[in-house]
Scaffold this motif. Structure first.
Motif, PDB file in Angstrom:
ATOM      1  N   VAL A 146      -5.131  90.262 -54.460  1.00  0.00           N
ATOM      2  CA  VAL A 146      -4.236  91.402 -54.288  1.00  0.00           C
ATOM      3  C   VAL A 146      -5.065  92.683 -54.349  1.00  0.00           C
ATOM      4  O   VAL A 146      -5.887  92.856 -55.245  1.00  0.00           O
ATOM      5  CB  VAL A 146      -3.160  91.441 -55.401  1.00  0.00           C
ATOM      6  N   VAL A 147      -4.824  93.572 -53.391  1.00  0.00           N
ATOM      7  CA  VAL A 147      -5.416  94.903 -53.407  1.00  0.00           C
ATOM      8  C   VAL A 147      -4.268  95.897 -53.313  1.00  0.00           C
ATOM      9  O   VAL A 147      -3.484  95.852 -52.374  1.00  0.00           O
ATOM     10  CB  VAL A 147      -6.401  95.113 -52.233  1.00  0.00           C
ATOM     11  N   ASP A 148      -4.155  96.763 -54.311  1.00  0.00           N
ATOM     12  CA  ASP A 148      -3.108  97.781 -54.355  1.00  0.00           C
ATOM     13  C   ASP A 148      -3.740  99.155 -54.499  1.00  0.00           C
ATOM     14  O   ASP A 148      -4.880  99.284 -54.977  1.00  0.00           O
ATOM     15  CB  ASP A 148      -2.172  97.562 -55.553  1.00  0.00           C
ATOM     16  N   GLN A 149      -2.981 100.155 -54.125  1.00  0.00           N
ATOM     17  CA  GLN A 149      -3.385 101.540 -54.321  1.00  0.00           C
ATOM     18  C   GLN A 149      -2.365 102.157 -55.270  1.00  0.00           C
ATOM     19  O   GLN A 149      -1.176 102.135 -54.999  1.00  0.00           O
ATOM     20  CB  GLN A 149      -3.389 102.275 -52.981  1.00  0.00           C
ATOM     21  N   ASP A 150      -2.829 102.683 -56.387  1.00  0.00           N
ATOM     22  CA  ASP A 150      -1.966 103.355 -57.352  1.00  0.00           C
ATOM     23  C   ASP A 150      -2.455 104.794 -57.460  1.00  0.00           C
ATOM     24  O   ASP A 150      -3.443 105.068 -58.134  1.00  0.00           O
ATOM     25  CB  ASP A 150      -2.033 102.644 -58.702  1.00  0.00           C
ATOM     26  N   SER A 151      -1.792 105.692 -56.737  1.00  0.00           N
ATOM     27  CA  SER A 151      -2.224 107.079 -56.632  1.00  0.00           C
ATOM     28  C   SER A 151      -3.625 107.095 -56.025  1.00  0.00           C
ATOM     29  O   SER A 151      -3.804 106.642 -54.912  1.00  0.00           O
ATOM     30  CB  SER A 151      -2.157 107.761 -57.996  1.00  0.00           C
ATOM     31  N   SER A 152      -4.635 107.552 -56.753  1.00  0.00           N
ATOM     32  CA  SER A 152      -5.993 107.586 -56.207  1.00  0.00           C
ATOM     33  C   SER A 152      -6.854 106.426 -56.714  1.00  0.00           C
ATOM     34  O   SER A 152      -8.074 106.445 -56.592  1.00  0.00           O
ATOM     35  CB  SER A 152      -6.665 108.911 -56.561  1.00  0.00           C
ATOM     36  N   VAL A 153      -6.229 105.402 -57.271  1.00  0.00           N
ATOM     37  CA  VAL A 153      -6.959 104.265 -57.829  1.00  0.00           C
ATOM     38  C   VAL A 153      -6.719 103.014 -56.986  1.00  0.00           C
ATOM     39  O   VAL A 153      -5.580 102.636 -56.721  1.00  0.00           O
ATOM     40  CB  VAL A 153      -6.516 103.986 -59.289  1.00  0.00           C
ATOM     41  N   LYS A 184     -10.482  77.982 -64.414  1.00  0.00           N
ATOM     42  CA  LYS A 184      -9.648  79.034 -63.844  1.00  0.00           C
ATOM     43  C   LYS A 184     -10.252  80.369 -64.247  1.00  0.00           C
ATOM     44  O   LYS A 184     -10.669  80.563 -65.390  1.00  0.00           O
ATOM     45  CB  LYS A 184      -8.213  78.931 -64.341  1.00  0.00           C
ATOM     46  N   GLY A 185     -10.317  81.278 -63.293  1.00  0.00           N
ATOM     47  CA  GLY A 185     -10.895  82.579 -63.581  1.00  0.00           C
ATOM     48  C   GLY A 185     -10.079  83.697 -62.977  1.00  0.00           C
ATOM     49  O   GLY A 185      -9.239  83.482 -62.107  1.00  0.00           O
ATOM     50  N   SER A 186     -10.333  84.901 -63.468  1.00  0.00           N
ATOM     51  CA  SER A 186      -9.717  86.080 -62.865  1.00  0.00           C
ATOM     52  C   SER A 186     -10.725  87.223 -62.920  1.00  0.00           C
ATOM     53  O   SER A 186     -11.487  87.364 -63.881  1.00  0.00           O
ATOM     54  CB  SER A 186      -8.419  86.458 -63.573  1.00  0.00           C
ATOM     55  N   TYR A 187     -10.704  88.007 -61.855  1.00  0.00           N
ATOM     56  CA  TYR A 187     -11.573  89.172 -61.735  1.00  0.00           C
ATOM     57  C   TYR A 187     -10.683  90.357 -61.402  1.00  0.00           C
ATOM     58  O   TYR A 187      -9.836  90.260 -60.512  1.00  0.00           O
ATOM     59  CB  TYR A 187     -12.603  88.966 -60.628  1.00  0.00           C
ATOM     60  N   THR A 188     -10.844  91.443 -62.126  1.00  0.00           N
ATOM     61  CA  THR A 188     -10.091  92.661 -61.817  1.00  0.00           C
ATOM     62  C   THR A 188     -11.058  93.816 -61.688  1.00  0.00           C
ATOM     63  O   THR A 188     -12.105  93.850 -62.349  1.00  0.00           O
ATOM     64  CB  THR A 188      -9.046  92.994 -62.900  1.00  0.00           C
ATOM     65  N   GLN A 189     -10.693  94.747 -60.819  1.00  0.00           N
ATOM     66  CA  GLN A 189     -11.525  95.931 -60.603  1.00  0.00           C
ATOM     67  C   GLN A 189     -10.629  97.112 -60.283  1.00  0.00           C
ATOM     68  O   GLN A 189      -9.681  96.977 -59.523  1.00  0.00           O
ATOM     69  CB  GLN A 189     -12.481  95.678 -59.449  1.00  0.00           C
ATOM     70  N   GLN A 190     -10.925  98.261 -60.881  1.00  0.00           N
ATOM     71  CA  GLN A 190     -10.223  99.500 -60.582  1.00  0.00           C
ATOM     72  C   GLN A 190     -11.290 100.523 -60.196  1.00  0.00           C
ATOM     73  O   GLN A 190     -12.284 100.661 -60.911  1.00  0.00           O
ATOM     74  CB  GLN A 190      -9.442 100.038 -61.779  1.00  0.00           C
ATOM     75  N   SER A 191     -11.074 101.213 -59.082  1.00  0.00           N
ATOM     76  CA  SER A 191     -12.024 102.244 -58.669  1.00  0.00           C
ATOM     77  C   SER A 191     -11.269 103.460 -58.152  1.00  0.00           C
ATOM     78  O   SER A 191     -10.289 103.329 -57.426  1.00  0.00           O
ATOM     79  CB  SER A 191     -12.985 101.702 -57.612  1.00  0.00           C
ATOM     80  N   HIS A 192     -11.727 104.616 -58.551  1.00  0.00           N
ATOM     81  CA  HIS A 192     -11.097 105.870 -58.144  1.00  0.00           C
ATOM     82  C   HIS A 192     -11.632 106.311 -56.790  1.00  0.00           C
ATOM     83  O   HIS A 192     -12.794 106.113 -56.472  1.00  0.00           O
ATOM     84  CB  HIS A 192     -11.331 106.962 -59.191  1.00  0.00           C
ATOM     85  N   ALA A 193     -10.775 106.945 -56.007  1.00  0.00           N
ATOM     86  CA  ALA A 193     -11.150 107.402 -54.668  1.00  0.00           C
ATOM     87  C   ALA A 193     -12.284 108.416 -54.730  1.00  0.00           C
ATOM     88  O   ALA A 193     -13.210 108.367 -53.921  1.00  0.00           O
ATOM     89  CB  ALA A 193      -9.942 107.996 -53.959  1.00  0.00           C
TER      90      ALA A 193
END
Length: 135
Positions: free
Chosen positions: A38-45, A58-67
Motif C-alpha cells: 500500500v502506498v498512500d499520501q497523507d498531506s505531504s507525507v 512473516k514480515g512488515s516494512y513501513t516507510q514515511q517520507s516527506h515531500a
C-alpha cells in the motif's frame, strides 16, 4: 522477479564466494511472497507499507517520507503537543518482532537514529549475512 534478476546480473562477480552468496540470495528471494503493498499520501507525507513472507517468516516494512526532504517537518502527536517529525523514517518487523528502524531529520532537526536487533537478524538469517550487511 525480473527486476531482481536484472539487478543481480548487473553486479560484478569478484570471487566464487560472491557467486555462492548470490545463489543463496536468489534462493531466499525465491521464497518471498508479498501479501500486501500500500502506498498512500497523507498531506505531504508518502506512506508505504509492505507485508510479506520470506523464508517462512512473516514480515512488515513501513516507510514515511516527506515531500520536502530539505525542510523540518512538524506534527501534532495525539492532539496535544507539536513535535519534530523525521523527514524519512522506516521500520522492519519479522515475525512480530522489531528488527530494524531508522529516522532522518533535515535542516538540523533531531538527531538521526538507526538501529538493528543483531541477535534477531542473526537468528533469522545467520551470522555471515548480518556481518556482510554491516552488523
Amino acid at each position: 522477479r525480473h527486476r531482481f534478476d536484472a539487478w543481480l546480473r548487473s553486479l560484478p562477480s569478484k570471487s566464487p564466494q560472491d557467486t555462492a552468496r548470490r545463489e543463496k540470495l536468489r534462493e531466499v528471494y525465491g521464497t518471498l511472497r508479498v501479501l500486501r503493498h500500500v502506498v498512500d499520501q497523507d498531506s505531504s507525507v508518502r506512506c508505504l507499507a509492505v507485508e510479506f513472507v520470506i523464508a517462512g517468516m512473516k514480515g512488515s516494512y513501513t516507510q514515511q517520507s516527506h515531500a520536502d526532504v530539505a525542510s523540518a517537518a512538524w506534527g501534532v502527536a495525539g492532539g496535544a503537543a507539536v513535535e519534530l517529525l523525521p523527514n524519512i523514517g522506516a521500520s522492519l518487523e519479522l515475525s512480530g518482532a522489531a528488527a530494524a528502524a531508522c529516522a532522518h531529520y533535515a535542516a538540523g532537526g533531531g538527531e538521526e537514529r538507526r538501529w538493528a536487533d543483531e541477535a534477531l537478524l542473526t537468528e533469522r538469517f545467520g551470522v555471515e549475512a548480518v556481518q556482510r550487511l554491516g552488523g
